[in-house]
Design an enzyme around this catalytic site. Structure first.
Site, PDB file in Angstrom:
ATOM      1  N   LYS A 180      -2.229  -1.454  -3.994  1.00  0.00           N
ATOM      2  CA  LYS A 180      -3.374  -0.339  -3.927  1.00  0.00           C
ATOM      3  C   LYS A 180      -2.114   0.957  -3.852  1.00  0.00           C
ATOM      4  O   LYS A 180      -1.142   0.943  -3.115  1.00  0.00           O
ATOM      5  CB  LYS A 180      -3.741  -0.196  -2.442  1.00  0.00           C
ATOM      6  N   LYS A 187       0.843  -1.092  -0.182  1.00  0.00           N
ATOM      7  CA  LYS A 187       0.054  -0.146  -0.054  1.00  0.00           C
ATOM      8  C   LYS A 187       0.808   1.287   0.018  1.00  0.00           C
ATOM      9  O   LYS A 187       1.785   1.479   0.884  1.00  0.00           O
ATOM     10  CB  LYS A 187      -0.936   0.187   1.303  1.00  0.00           C
TER      11      LYS A 187
HETATM   12  C1  PBG Z   1      -7.515   3.369   5.664  1.00  0.00           C
HETATM   13  C2  PBG Z   1      -7.732   3.120   4.349  1.00  0.00           C
HETATM   14  C3  PBG Z   1      -7.641   4.039   3.320  1.00  0.00           C
HETATM   15  C4  PBG Z   1      -8.178   3.682   2.038  1.00  0.00           C
HETATM   16  C5  PBG Z   1      -8.338   2.261   2.488  1.00  0.00           C
HETATM   17  N1  PBG Z   1      -8.263   2.168   3.496  1.00  0.00           N
HETATM   18  C6  PBG Z   1      -6.976   5.549   3.480  1.00  0.00           C
HETATM   19  C7  PBG Z   1      -5.751   5.914   3.880  1.00  0.00           C
HETATM   20  O1  PBG Z   1      -4.857   5.159   3.784  1.00  0.00           O
HETATM   21  O2  PBG Z   1      -5.477   7.103   3.897  1.00  0.00           O
HETATM   22  C8  PBG Z   1      -7.918   4.551   0.511  1.00  0.00           C
HETATM   23  C9  PBG Z   1      -9.101   3.958  -0.099  1.00  0.00           C
HETATM   24  C10 PBG Z   1      -9.369   4.766  -1.288  1.00  0.00           C
HETATM   25  O3  PBG Z   1      -8.840   5.819  -1.561  1.00  0.00           O
HETATM   26  O4  PBG Z   1     -10.368   4.435  -2.058  1.00  0.00           O
HETATM   27  N2  PBG Z   1      -6.358   3.148   6.112  1.00  0.00           N
END
Ligand code: PBG
Length: 322
Positions: free
Chosen positions: A246, A193
């Site tokens: 992601k 991520k």
């Molecule tokens: C929680 C989380 C996030 C997303 C999914 N789970 C936000 C982040 O890490 O700031 C992002 C999902 C999206 O942008 O569609 N940590």
């Protein structure tokens, strides 16, 4: 002399379909939902036309409609009415996600319910972990994440998806789930991520923008690809069942690398900012939404994803974009 060369097999739609290597399979799409504990029944998210924050009652209505369209898998995010230092709303037995999971389980026994396991929507500072003296502390966060995952499993979640990127959280969650008899609950880990500007609309939706600093100390640096392999291998060692990359679009190479690295299923998250860009372009008349969405999802599957989390899922099914 005649030169023989292979035909290109593009003469018409039927032959093009026969030779196509990739297709969008709607059974492989996961629809995200935002359930709001204290807000109005329905609150549109400005940057994400078509996606709303909804109360539990409205969530059930949305899911009913979506299930009729063919949505089979849901990823659930909660927006609590109160936030604190310990992210109480994340792991409380009667938290909004726990309530929503129980209601979904009861009303839609066929639906696959996946829960996002993170603290950032529930902490007063908006970080994904416990904060002390302005720093996010990895290890003290693990217990809270494990408690959160356990509370989701107890409510009836089919799968938990930790998105925090703390080190060791997959092992911590696996251990607690197993100890409590949830040995069959899989973990889909947000393994690679990246710290991304494409999460902007989500943070507006979830009210989870960090109040100070950024997430670069725990999310990945977009310049790194080998590091993604390391993160994925660590999560697999700790017991991840599905590994996620992601965002998707700026990271298609990472999806391909992870696909080649492991035999485990690979999920890609087509995130909020990627959705917003398409919606904005379509609204401005800069592109044909159906064609853009098809090309994007096809690209993510072609890169090697087995499944895709996408806010476009509902439109794809409602409008037959596959
Ligand atoms: C929680 C989380 C996030 C997303 C999914 N789970 C936000 C982040 O890490 O700031 C992002 C999902 C999206 O942008 O569609 N940590």
């Amino acid at each position: 002399m005649t030169m023989y060369r292979p035909r290109r097999l593009r003469q018409g739609p039927i032959i093009r379909d026969l030779v196509a290597e990739t297709r969008i399979d709607t059974n492989k799409l996961i629809m995200p939902y935002f359930v709001d504990e204290g807000g109005p029944a329905r609150q549109p998210i400005d940057a994400m036309p078509g996606i709303d924050r909804v109360s539990l009652e409205e969530l059930l209505m949305d899911v009913e409609r979506d299930a009729a369209l063919g949505v089979r898998s849901a990823l659930l995010f909660g927006i609590p009415s109160a936030r604190d230092e310990k992210a109480t709303g994340a792991w409380a037995g009667d938290g909004i996600v726990q309530k929503a999971v129980r209601a979904l389980r009861k009303n839609f026994p066929e639906l696959l319910v996946i829960t996002d396991v993170c603290l950032c929507e529930y902490t007063s500072h908006g970080h994904c972990g416990v904060v002390k003296d302005g720093k996010v502390l990895n290890d003290p966060t693990l217990d809270l994440l494990a408690d959160t995952a356990l509370s989701h499993a107890r409510a009836g979640a089919d799968m938990v998806a930790p998105s925090d990127m703390m080190d060791g959280r997959v092992a911590a969650i696996r251990e607690v789930l197993d100890e409590n008899g949830y040995t069959d609950t899989p973990i889909m880990s947000y393994a690679a991520k990246y710290a991304s500007a494409f999460y902007g609309p989500f943070r507006e939706a979830a009210g989870s923008a960090p109040q100070f600093g950024d997430r670069k100390t725990y999310q990945m640096d977009s310049r790194n690809a080998r590091e993604a392999e390391k993160e994925v291998l660590l999560d697999i060692d700790e017991g991840a069942d599905i590994v996620m990359v992601k965002p998707a679009l700026a990271y298609l190479d990472i999806i391909t690398r992870v696909r080649e690295l492991t035999t485990l299923p690979v999920c890609a998250y087509n995130v909020s900012g990627e959705y917003s860009m398409v919606k904005a372009a379509a609204k401005a008349g800069y592109g044909d939404e159906a064609a853009l969405v098809k090309e994007i999802l096809t690209g993510i599957f072609r890169a090697g994803a087995d499944m895709v989390i996408s806010y476009h899922t509902r439109d794809v099914l409602a409008k037959g974009w596959w």
